[in-house]
Design an enzyme around this catalytic site. Structure first.
Site, PDB file in Angstrom:
ATOM      1  N   GLN A  19      -4.335  -4.982   7.002  1.00 47.60           N
ATOM      2  CA  GLN A  19      -5.304  -6.028   6.347  1.00 47.60           C
ATOM      3  C   GLN A  19      -5.186  -7.348   7.199  1.00 47.60           C
ATOM      4  O   GLN A  19      -5.955  -8.175   6.840  1.00 47.60           O
ATOM      5  CB  GLN A  19      -4.863  -6.411   5.154  1.00 47.60           C
ATOM      6  N   CYS A  69      -4.672   2.271  -3.797  1.00 50.79           N
ATOM      7  CA  CYS A  69      -3.564   2.879  -3.174  1.00 50.79           C
ATOM      8  C   CYS A  69      -2.167   1.919  -3.260  1.00 50.79           C
ATOM      9  O   CYS A  69      -1.296   1.761  -2.492  1.00 50.79           O
ATOM     10  CB  CYS A  69      -3.627   3.020  -1.681  1.00 50.79           C
ATOM     11  N   ASP A  92       3.331  -4.134   8.168  1.00 51.12           N
ATOM     12  CA  ASP A  92       2.027  -3.476   7.847  1.00 51.12           C
ATOM     13  C   ASP A  92       1.144  -4.613   8.060  1.00 51.12           C
ATOM     14  O   ASP A  92       0.657  -5.217   7.036  1.00 51.12           O
ATOM     15  CB  ASP A  92       2.210  -2.768   6.626  1.00 51.12           C
ATOM     16  N   HIS A 133       0.888  -1.123   0.056  1.00 55.08           N
ATOM     17  CA  HIS A 133      -0.185  -0.077   0.075  1.00 55.08           C
ATOM     18  C   HIS A 133       0.771   1.275  -0.028  1.00 55.08           C
ATOM     19  O   HIS A 133       2.000   1.090   0.501  1.00 55.08           O
ATOM     20  CB  HIS A 133      -0.778  -0.045   1.141  1.00 55.08           C
ATOM     21  N   LYS A 166     -10.255  -1.143  10.602  1.00 60.38           N
ATOM     22  CA  LYS A 166     -10.370  -2.113   9.617  1.00 60.38           C
ATOM     23  C   LYS A 166     -10.550  -3.522  10.428  1.00 60.38           C
ATOM     24  O   LYS A 166     -10.600  -4.662   9.662  1.00 60.38           O
ATOM     25  CB  LYS A 166      -9.038  -2.399   8.627  1.00 60.38           C
TER      26      LYS A 166
HETATM   27  C1  PLP Z   1      -2.025  -2.773   3.613  1.00 62.54           C
HETATM   28  C2  PLP Z   1      -2.645  -1.247   3.934  1.00 62.54           C
HETATM   29  N1  PLP Z   1      -1.708  -0.650   4.549  1.00 62.54           N
HETATM   30  C3  PLP Z   1      -1.734   0.587   5.250  1.00 62.54           C
HETATM   31  C4  PLP Z   1      -3.144   0.873   5.070  1.00 62.54           C
HETATM   32  C5  PLP Z   1      -3.502   2.718   5.623  1.00 62.54           C
HETATM   33  O1  PLP Z   1      -4.320   2.378   6.556  1.00 62.54           O
HETATM   34  P1  PLP Z   1      -5.036   3.717   7.305  1.00 62.54           P
HETATM   35  O2  PLP Z   1      -5.601   4.408   6.139  1.00 62.54           O
HETATM   36  O3  PLP Z   1      -5.990   3.325   8.190  1.00 62.54           O
HETATM   37  O4  PLP Z   1      -3.827   4.564   7.783  1.00 62.54           O
HETATM   38  C6  PLP Z   1      -4.086   0.423   4.208  1.00 62.54           C
HETATM   39  C7  PLP Z   1      -5.450   1.018   4.262  1.00 62.54           C
HETATM   40  O5  PLP Z   1      -6.438   0.664   3.294  1.00 62.54           O
HETATM   41  C8  PLP Z   1      -3.789  -0.843   3.994  1.00 62.54           C
HETATM   42  O6  PLP Z   1      -4.652  -1.813   3.312  1.00 62.54           O
END
Ligand code: PLP
Lengths: 149, 404
Positions: B200, B361, B197, B120, B223
């Site tokens: 998900q 993203c 990270d 992401h 999430k």
């Molecule tokens: C794999 C991953 N990393 C980071 C993020 C960013 O999360 P947040 O928007 O809650 O900061 C997301 C959100 O879509 C994600 O799916």
């Protein structure tokens, strides 16, 4: 690369649909499905914009999908040709071109867009980003008019 | 009470008009169970006070609940202690925090940073920008045709002895679960610091940060059935001493004189200012929701629904599924040959279906898969067969309109 004026004039002439015809097509349609099916049909009526005219410099900014729009003034009227990578957008382009293609500067300035879209009852069907895209195309066409002497 | 009925949003009449609202964008954010909503409302209606500074009962009670939430969260992800848990706004803030609080002093000219090609942007751009600031090398692990990471390439990159390896636990666009323990081990063998990270992962799989062995692990409350604006940065014991304060202000302070300031240790060091108290309490309720038996039971059966979704989708002409559907958290991305995903999204929207259409993203991943974007369907525990059937019917109708 400059556009080929002759090609654009030809494309403009090939697209014969006007705003009266479009209103006639849409006014009997009641539900979203019929309207989208009609947009698909209209999109197919757009003359094909040659791939060598689908250049980044002709992209309309502010559209979610890619929209290429080219124009040429000819005998005091504006020839337009455009396409998109999305079919719904192609249909919407056809709706917009029906209003402005092969029109004079005065006709374009005096055209009542709000009235047109109200009669089509179409914009409330669109997501804000797609409605913005339609406005972006219209603004681009108006800039062609503003920049002609 | 069924799981679905705990999510009152789904019984909202207006949302379900004229056709039922089908929510399949759970990788973007999940809906919230009533227990989470109640805790937040209750806090503001009955208990609102600031934390850590009260001399009165209410403030002390709130502080106790707030700190208990930290303990619960630590247990939830198998952290050694609650002092390994830092509250943040979410995954994005956590990663940027590490990029500054750790990265500024530990990445320098010529160092190497490794990320996956499927990250992401939140776990890609902060490291790319850090590398640019410091003159470090930014290495991206290749994506295989099926969306998995190229493990051989990953291993080759370990030969460069990276200072930092920042990897996603699961892909948000494709849903595949990476072999995170193995990736961490390989990185640790060459002395790298490892950030995972987990945005998900946490709503779908049991996470044990000590078992993984990473230095940093991060995710967002929203999430995993919690509120927006709250997330976690786990910081392993051994790496704490490498982390510097980033924002300065109240709460983090031991003592201040005109000449100097001394700081409290992590987590206080990184939590200056009044925190998102209601968010933490709501997050705590979400953790409880995740841990209850019924949720765990439902979670175990989401793979059946996922398999059903895949089998139904595979039967539709011209639909091309992307990524591996084995070992997946319940996400499927697809394209339809000859159609733009924006058109499909618009026609699904007309039928009250919520899915995500676009690049998710993860533009580098889209480039690797050679697509401009995808339609992404992502499941959560409250989804059922009728959601999948409704979606499939709507997709068929959309394609019928587009291809007429
Ligand atoms: C794999 C991953 N990393 C980071 C993020 C960013 O999360 P947040 O928007 O809650 O900061 C997301 C959100 O879509 C994600 O799916």
């Amino acid at each position: 690369m400059p556009t080929n004026p002759k090609i654009i004039i030809e494309l403009g002439e090939q697209f014969e649909l006007n705003e009266v015809a479009v209103i006639e097509l849409f006014s009997p349609l009641k539900n979203w499905e019929e309207k989208f099916r009609q947009l698909m049909l209209l999109g197919k009526k757009l003359p094909i914009l040659p791939i060598d005219h689908q250049l980044d410099e002709y992209l309309v900014s502010g559209c979610e999908s890619k929209v290429w729009l080219v124009h040429q003034w000819h005998n005091q009227t504006l020839s337009l040709a455009a396409t998109s990578d999305a079919k719904i957008v192609k249909g919407l382009i056809a709706v917009v071109l029906a209003a402005f293609n092969n029109k004079t500067k005065t006709q374009i300035i005096e055209f009542n867009l709000d009235n047109y879209f109200a009669q089509l009852n179409l914009l409330n069907q669109l997501s804000p980003s797609r409605a913005n895209g339609v406005h972006a195309i219209i603004n681009e066409i108006k800039s062609f008019v503003d920049n002609v002497h | 009470m069924s799981i679905r009925s705990q999510f009152t949003l789904f019984s909202n009449q207006e949302l379900n008009t004229p056709t039922p609202f089908i929510y399949l964008d759970n990788a973007a954010t999940t809906q919230k169970p009533q227990s989470v909503i109640d805790v937040i409302t209750h806090f503001y209606q009955h208990q609102n006070a600031n934390v850590h500074r009260g001399s009165y009962n209410t403030a002390n009670q709130v502080t106790a609940r707030y700190e208990q939430a930290r303990v619960n969260l630590a247990n939830f992800i198998g952290a050694k202690s609650d002092t390994n848990i830092v509250w943040t706004k979410g995954t994005t803030e956590s990663i940027n925090l590490v990029a500054y609080a750790w990265g500024e002093t530990h990445i320098s000219d010529g160092d190497t940073i490794v990320v996956l090609g499927s990250e992401h942007h939140a776990n890609f751009v902060p490291w790319q920008q850090l590398a640019l600031r410091k003159g470090a090398n930014f290495e991206v692990v290749n994506v295989l045709e099926n969306g998995d990471l190229d493990l051989a390439h990953y291993q080759n990159l370990m030969d460069k002895k990276p200072k930092l390896v920042a990897v996603q636990h699961c892909s948000n666009a494709l849903g595949n679960i990476h072999p995170i323990k193995q990736l961490t081990e390989l990185a640790k063998q060459v002395g790298a610091t490892v950030l995972v990270d987990g945005a998900q992962a946490v709503a779908h799989i049991k996470v044990d940060v000590q078992d993984i062995g990473c230095d940093f692990y991060t995710f967002s409350g929203h999430k995993m059935y919690g509120p927006t604006g709250i997330g976690v940065l786990y910081i392993a014991e051994d790496i704490k001493h490498e982390v510097n304060p980033f924002h300065f202000g109240g709460e983090m302070i031991q003592s201040v004189t005109i000449e100097k300031t001394s700081f409290r240790p992590i987590p206080a060091l990184l939590e200056t200012g009044t925190p998102n108290i209601s968010g933490v309490l709501g997050f705590d309720a979400a953790v409880k929701f995740m841990q209850n038996e019924q949720t765990q039971h439902e979670l175990a059966s989401t793979s059946d629904l996922y398999n059903y979704l895949i089998s139904q989708l595979s039967q539709i002409d011209k639909v091309r599924l992307l990524g591996s559907t084995e070992n997946n958290i319940g996400v499927i991305s697809f394209v339809v040959d000859g159609e733009s995903v924006a058109d499909i999204g618009a026609l699904l929207n007309e039928q009250n279906i919520a899915v995500r259409c676009g690049h998710h993203c993860a533009m580098p991943l889209m480039q690797a898969l050679k697509v401009n974007g995808t339609v992404r369907v992502s499941l959560a525990i409250y989804n059922d067969k009728s959601d999948v059937d409704g979606f499939i019917n709507a997709l068929r109708k959309s394609l019928d309109i587009l291809c007429c």
